[in-house]
Scaffold this active site. Structure first.
Site, PDB file in Angstrom:
ATOM      1  N   GLU A 287       0.924  -1.202  -0.020  1.00  0.00           N
ATOM      2  CA  GLU A 287       0.105   0.149   0.023  1.00  0.00           C
ATOM      3  C   GLU A 287       0.863   1.244  -0.038  1.00  0.00           C
ATOM      4  O   GLU A 287       2.012   1.320   0.541  1.00  0.00           O
ATOM      5  CB  GLU A 287      -0.836  -0.069   1.444  1.00  0.00           C
ATOM      6  CG  GLU A 287      -1.768   1.173   1.249  1.00  0.00           C
ATOM      7  CD  GLU A 287      -2.569   1.089   2.892  1.00  0.00           C
ATOM      8  OE1 GLU A 287      -3.462   1.983   2.866  1.00  0.00           O
ATOM      9  OE2 GLU A 287      -2.000   0.773   3.841  1.00  0.00           O
ATOM     10  N   LYS A 347      -9.784   0.549  -2.452  1.00  0.00           N
ATOM     11  CA  LYS A 347     -10.161   0.070  -1.261  1.00  0.00           C
ATOM     12  C   LYS A 347     -11.714   0.402  -0.779  1.00  0.00           C
ATOM     13  O   LYS A 347     -12.275   1.422  -0.745  1.00  0.00           O
ATOM     14  CB  LYS A 347      -9.355   0.862  -0.108  1.00  0.00           C
ATOM     15  CG  LYS A 347      -9.382   0.506   1.512  1.00  0.00           C
ATOM     16  CD  LYS A 347      -8.440   0.981   2.368  1.00  0.00           C
ATOM     17  CE  LYS A 347      -8.475   0.624   3.779  1.00  0.00           C
ATOM     18  NZ  LYS A 347      -7.371   1.181   4.612  1.00  0.00           N
ATOM     19  N   CYS A 403      -4.793  -3.036   3.718  1.00  0.00           N
ATOM     20  CA  CYS A 403      -4.705  -2.549   4.933  1.00  0.00           C
ATOM     21  C   CYS A 403      -5.541  -3.426   6.077  1.00  0.00           C
ATOM     22  O   CYS A 403      -5.731  -4.560   6.192  1.00  0.00           O
ATOM     23  CB  CYS A 403      -4.547  -1.257   5.250  1.00  0.00           C
ATOM     24  SG  CYS A 403      -3.601  -0.506   6.680  1.00  0.00           S
TER      25      CYS A 403
END
Length: 545
Positions: A287, A347, A403
């Site tokens: 990321e 995301k 994440c």
């Protein structure tokens, strides 16, 4: 009261110590047992207070990394918020463990009152607490679940049966059983009278040892529970490029993070040419590995395309895109040699207060730190699933997870249900310094590997990174704040685990049973009040009065 609060605080501290970096996993069972004992026989409001104390003793140290660069207020606010869920858990356990008996139910469903520790209901409410905490508010925050403490435990193999909720249930059930055993042998531990010991006779008989035998049986059985790791192998390289600066300004130097990852990729390509590592089928960057938008900055795009050409393999890059204006997107971009970007994943669950600011004007009354976040990240709408063409295995389906999304059950399960044979977790831990956050996140990925029977490529900008096989074992692990090339052959699997087939059914079943348990407690309480009134109004009762 003070003894109950001390037990709760000790229980919370045990829970904290069960999570990485110390990771003393049996203490999760002990922590649940202590909180169960502290709330047994307590009034509802005392149970609430015990849960609050236990929750604070756990969450404040577990989550201290959230305030490492932004000060103590966000850390304490989050820790106290998470503790409130445990406070309601304590209230619920106190009610159920003091509920009146129901003679028309079998004792294994609704044991006789005592009050008694009721392990099944303790475990059930723990699952409910974690489910609610993982959902509300703002989509919840499923960190520090009991399941995540078990990455080094033999119990971790049970995650493939009913997922993280099922593993939490087992840990909490063992804690409740341990509490029942302690209560049977030491009934005065929370201030009860020694004369109460008669209620638990024959407590020194072999029959009294069943809780201990149950604990041993569950732990032993989980050791031998099969965790398949077979499958065709995909050669994967993970790139941990490091960052120039620790903290919130890790990407302040334009292109510095991108340059670090391109440089480490060039090193990997050289290692392949020298025969030090096998040629990869897939390369994964973490990321934020491109600290500028490569779709709008030709120099960044050129550098990434050069890295793809040099390593001669598909490359998945984590990048922040300046779209849709005025918001930005936290994305995974799939580059193929000679083609450029062919797919992307946005995301789906940006982190509130870190990637977007809900009710900014309201929360500004409490802290000016809210204005450190100048732009909001958009919410992705689609499950990520990349099709990777490989030389050895044909087309391979890969599910990207970004994440903190790794902690959300549905977000990880979705790509597996769509056919993902390999999961990649791209993360950036630079903003948390040298804290336990990286280790805690890696532990979650390990449980996910077992839960879904998939290899997981867990890659961070700064570490801790690792290649995780479907049995939860970490290979080629990195350390914090170093650059490293991770290389390994990752088993590809397509079959669904029982946890995947069940989906969120175990959690929904827990909700339904929890509602039923409180209805039973209310019925028992009403029966008891009716019996007391009948006794006091009878001729014999009036005579006694």
């Amino acid at each position: 009261m003070w003894r109950r609060l001390l037990l709760s605080a000790a229980g919370g501290l045990c829970l904290w110590l069960s999570f990485p970096t110390l990771g003393i996993w049996p203490l999760a069972v002990v922590g649940v047992a202590l909180i169960s004992l502290a709330t047994c026989g307590a009034r509802a409001r005392v149970g609430f207070l015990c849960g609050l104390v236990g929750g604070a003793a756990c969450f404040l140290p577990v989550l201290h990394w959230t305030g490492i660069y932004v000060g103590p207020l966000p850390w304490i606010a989050l820790g106290v918020t998470e503790s409130i869920y445990v406070a309601f858990l304590g209230l619920g356990i106190a009610i159920l463990q003091s509920a009146a008996p129901l003679p028309w139910l079998p004792r294994w469903v609704w044991p006789a009152s005592g009050p008694r520790v009721r392990p099944f209901w303790v475990a059930l409410l723990w699952v409910v607490q974690e489910g609610v905490r993982s959902s509300v508010p703002f989509g919840g925050f499923p960190w520090a679940r009991l399941a995540w403490s078990q990455s080094n435990s033999p119990l971790s193999h049970l995650a493939s049966i009913a997922g993280a909720p099922g593993l939490t249930f087992v840990v909490a059930l063992l804690g409740g059983v341990l509490a029942a055993l302690v209560q049977r042998w030491a009934p005065g531990i929370v201030g009860g009278r020694r004369s109460d010991a008669a209620a638990y006779a024959p407590r020194r008989s072999l029959r009294a040892l069943w809780p201990a035998l149950a604990v041993v049986a569950v732990v032993a059985g989980s050791i031998w529970y099969p965790t398949p790791t077979s499958g065709k192998k995909l050669q994967v390289i993970g790139i941990q490029g490091n960052v120039p600066t620790i903290g919130l300004e890790f990407n302040a130097q334009r292109r510095a993070v991108l340059d670090d990852h391109a440089r480490t990729t060039a090193k990997a390509a050289e290692m392949v040419r020298r025969g030090q590592i096998p040629a990869p089928d897939l390369v994964v960057w973490p990321e934020n590995s491109s600290d500028i938008d490569p779709t709008r900055n030709p120099d960044a795009m050129t550098e990434i395309l050069h890295a793809v050409a040099e390593v001669k393999a598909p490359l998945i890059v984590g990048a922040v895109l300046d779209e849709p204006a005025p918001d930005v997107s936290n994305t995974s971009l799939l580059y193929l040699p000679g083609q450029g970007i062919v797919a992307r994943y946005v995301k789906q669950h940006p982190v509130p207060f870190a990637e977007y600011m809900p009710y900014r004007s309201f929360f500004r009354h409490f802290s000016s730190k809210v204005d450190l976040l100048t732009v909001n990240f958009t919410h992705g709408k689609k499950t990520g699933l990349f099709t990777i063409p490989t030389r050895s295995q044909g087309n391979v389906k890969v599910g990207p997870v970004i994440c903190f999304e790794v902690a959300y059950d549905g977000l990880v399960r979705a790509p597996v249900e769509k056919g993902a044979q390999l999961l990649i977790v791209q993360t950036n831990n630079a903003t948390f310094g040298r804290t336990a956050e990286s280790e805690q996140q890696l532990a979650i990925s390990r449980i996910r590997a077992i839960e879904h029977g998939r290899s997981v490529v867990h890659v961070s900008t700064v570490g801790v990174s690792g290649l995780i096989t479907p049995d939860g074992v970490v290979h080629d692990r990195s350390s914090l704040f170093t650059s490293k090339v991770l290389s390994g052959a990752m088993p590809l699997r397509s079959s669904l685990t029982l946890a995947d087939r069940l989906g969120n059914v175990p959690e929904h079943l827990a909700y339904a049973l929890a509602v039923a348990s409180f209805l039973l407690a209310a019925i028992g309480s009403r029966r008891r009040r009716t019996a007391v009134r009948a006794d006091t109004t009878s001729p014999r009762g009036r005579q006694l009065v």
